[in-house]
Design a protein around this motif. Structure first.
Motif, PDB file in Angstrom:
ATOM      1  N   LEU A 236       0.842  -0.785   0.011  1.00 30.75           N
ATOM      2  CA  LEU A 236      -0.038   0.314  -0.033  1.00 30.75           C
ATOM      3  C   LEU A 236       0.432   1.564  -0.091  1.00 30.75           C
ATOM      4  N   GLU A 237       1.614   1.208   0.600  1.00 32.45           N
ATOM      5  CA  GLU A 237       2.980   2.122   0.922  1.00 32.45           C
ATOM      6  C   GLU A 237       3.400   2.943  -0.112  1.00 32.45           C
ATOM      7  N   ASP A 238       3.833   1.428  -1.621  1.00 32.67           N
ATOM      8  CA  ASP A 238       4.385   1.787  -2.943  1.00 32.67           C
ATOM      9  C   ASP A 238       3.115   2.302  -3.834  1.00 32.67           C
ATOM     10  N   GLN A 239       2.115   2.440  -3.465  1.00 29.28           N
ATOM     11  CA  GLN A 239       0.939   2.764  -3.631  1.00 29.28           C
ATOM     12  C   GLN A 239       0.567   4.408  -3.230  1.00 29.28           C
ATOM     13  N   SER A 240       0.853   4.524  -2.578  1.00 31.93           N
ATOM     14  CA  SER A 240       0.619   6.580  -1.927  1.00 31.93           C
ATOM     15  C   SER A 240       0.948   7.215  -3.221  1.00 31.93           C
ATOM     16  N   ASP A 241       2.029   6.769  -4.387  1.00 32.89           N
ATOM     17  CA  ASP A 241       1.729   8.226  -4.987  1.00 32.89           C
ATOM     18  C   ASP A 241       1.200   8.379  -6.454  1.00 32.89           C
ATOM     19  N   ARG A 242      -0.091   7.290  -6.374  1.00 34.44           N
ATOM     20  CA  ARG A 242      -1.184   6.954  -7.008  1.00 34.44           C
ATOM     21  C   ARG A 242      -2.123   8.267  -7.105  1.00 34.44           C
ATOM     22  N   VAL A 243      -2.397   8.609  -8.765  1.00 36.74           N
ATOM     23  CA  VAL A 243      -3.661   9.795  -8.490  1.00 36.74           C
ATOM     24  C   VAL A 243      -4.617   9.374  -9.001  1.00 36.74           C
ATOM     25  N   VAL A 244      -5.452   9.172  -7.833  1.00 35.41           N
ATOM     26  CA  VAL A 244      -6.789   8.270  -8.111  1.00 35.41           C
ATOM     27  C   VAL A 244      -7.867   8.785  -8.528  1.00 35.41           C
TER      28      VAL A 244
ATOM     29  N   GLU B  77      -8.876   1.387  -4.727  1.00 35.83           N
ATOM     30  CA  GLU B  77      -9.775   1.585  -3.719  1.00 35.83           C
ATOM     31  C   GLU B  77      -9.258   0.686  -2.668  1.00 35.83           C
ATOM     32  N   PHE B  78      -8.013  -0.225  -2.878  1.00 33.45           N
ATOM     33  CA  PHE B  78      -7.844  -0.526  -2.015  1.00 33.45           C
ATOM     34  C   PHE B  78      -6.968   0.441  -1.024  1.00 33.45           C
ATOM     35  N   GLY B  79      -7.070  -0.206   0.446  1.00 30.83           N
ATOM     36  CA  GLY B  79      -6.878   0.349   1.954  1.00 30.83           C
ATOM     37  C   GLY B  79      -7.686   1.546   1.649  1.00 30.83           C
ATOM     38  N   THR B  80      -8.859   1.843   1.653  1.00 29.09           N
ATOM     39  CA  THR B  80     -10.458   2.473   1.747  1.00 29.09           C
ATOM     40  C   THR B  80     -11.128   1.961   2.421  1.00 29.09           C
ATOM     41  N   ALA B  81     -11.078   1.217   2.857  1.00 29.60           N
ATOM     42  CA  ALA B  81     -12.458  -0.129   4.070  1.00 29.60           C
ATOM     43  C   ALA B  81     -12.229  -0.145   5.017  1.00 29.60           C
ATOM     44  N   PRO B  82     -13.208   0.381   5.466  1.00 28.61           N
ATOM     45  CA  PRO B  82     -13.789   1.236   6.941  1.00 28.61           C
ATOM     46  C   PRO B  82     -12.518  -0.110   8.427  1.00 28.61           C
TER      47      PRO B  82
END
Length: 350
Positions: free
Chosen positions: A153-161, A233-238
């Motif tokens: 998830l950290e590796d995806q942190s710079d993704r533009v939603v 959407e990964f990492g967005t679940a409550p």
């Protein structure tokens, strides 16, 4: 050169299951190679499987030639040097050593997910398709709290939603007694997110409630049938627990199982994650000759989460499913046809 240990040697390592310390020492490695080339006593292999049944370790059988001894089916994977080894063996040919090395690297990169996958497939072998989906969801939720998934998830942190779609992304059309269902988000290769899941559930439930619909056709618009989970959407679940509750309450795989005998899926382009897992539930899957299939979840620290540990083993067996999920590489349409993941290759249908 990969040689592994014979069943008798592994029993010696584990002190025949009488020494918890010895067994724990073996289980410090996520995978163990079991040499099936050397003559072995059936009792030794059966005893080994009993000893390590609940241990957190994968048992990978390796051999130059496939043995017909049914006891080897208790192992998690079966790799063979012979290029024409029958199912459930993976026929490796000249790439035998390379495939073993790649497999061990993949397992070592996400050991928790790899072991969880093997355990899921063992349990799922005796469970119903729907029960296996529930077990998969629990394991998926558990792994969402793991270190490997956190790093991914950290590796995806710079993704533009990307902007979320405003219009329905599953298109329905009824013609006489046929319901045509089309994934309609081609700009992202029909990425599978909560919106698409919910709309598919509604479509499948519609067909289930209306017995005048005798055939359901599922396709994907654009260059690919489905590119897998929507990365936005990964990492967005409550919480993982809440995510599990939603996955089991609104699950496209479960809804598809109810009408599977009436469903034909046409796949093309890239079929990733859910793009492999959901079609595998259907009675018939037809692919374009250039289609590729990939299960990437292990590299993310997860297991397939759209029902793949339930649907895919029922088509290709748990041993080949384990290899497919663990190898981290795509398979082509001819391989998918040979394994039984798809039922036909027909470019005229696309």
């Amino acid at each position: 050169m990969a040689t592994g240990l014979t069943p008798a040697q592994l029993l010696s390592v584990t002190a025949d299951g009488l020494d918890d310390t010895a067994l724990s020492a073996m289980a410090t490695a996520p995978a163990v190679l079991v040499n099936l080339d050397q003559p072995f006593v059936l009792r030794d292999l059966q005893r080994l499987l009993t000893v390590v049944e609940a241990a957190p370790v994968l048992l990978i059988g390796i051999a130059d030639f496939a043995t017909e001894n049914a006891a080897v089916l208790g192992l998690d994977l079966l790799l063979c040097r012979s290029p024409d080894a029958p199912a459930p063996w993976i026929a490796c040919g000249e790439s035998f050593e390379q495939k073993i090395e790649e497999l061990l690297l993949s397992i070592g990169g996400s050991p928790d997910a790899a072991i969880a996958l093997a355990q899921l497939l063992r349990v799922g072998a005796t469970a119903s398709a729907s029960e296996a989906i529930v077990a998969e969801s629990w394991v998926y939720s558990l792994l969402q709290g793991g270190d490997r998934y956190a790093r991914w998830l950290e590796d995806q942190s710079d993704r533009v939603v990307r902007p979320r779609p405003e219009n329905p992304i599953v298109r329905l059309k009824r013609i006489d007694d046929e319901l045509k269902v089309c994934l309609n988000r081609p700009d992202v290769h029909n990425a599978y997110g909560t919106r698409m899941r919910d709309e598919l559930v509604e479509a499948f439930r519609l067909a289930d409630s209306d017995q005048t619909i005798t055939r359901v056709e599922l396709r994907g618009e654009g260059p690919s049938f489905c590119s897998g989970g929507d990365l936005d959407e990964f990492g967005t679940a409550p919480t993982p627990v809440e995510a599990h509750e939603v996955r089991t309450r609104r699950n496209a795989g479960v809804a598809l199982i109810a009408i599977a005998d009436r469903v034909e899926v046409f796949v093309h382009g890239r079929c990733v994650g859910a793009g492999v897992e959901l079609p595998a539930f259907a009675a018939r899957v037809v692919a374009h000759s250039e289609t590729t299939f990939l299960l990437p979840e292990i590299s993310m620290g997860l297991v397939p989460g759209a029902g793949g540990t339930s649907s895919i083993p029922r088509r290709i067996g748990r041993h080949r499913c384990a290899y497919f999920a663990l190898c981290g590489s795509p398979i082509d349409a001819p391989t998918a046809l040979n394994w039984g993941l798809i039922d036909a290759i027909d470019d005229t249908k696309f």
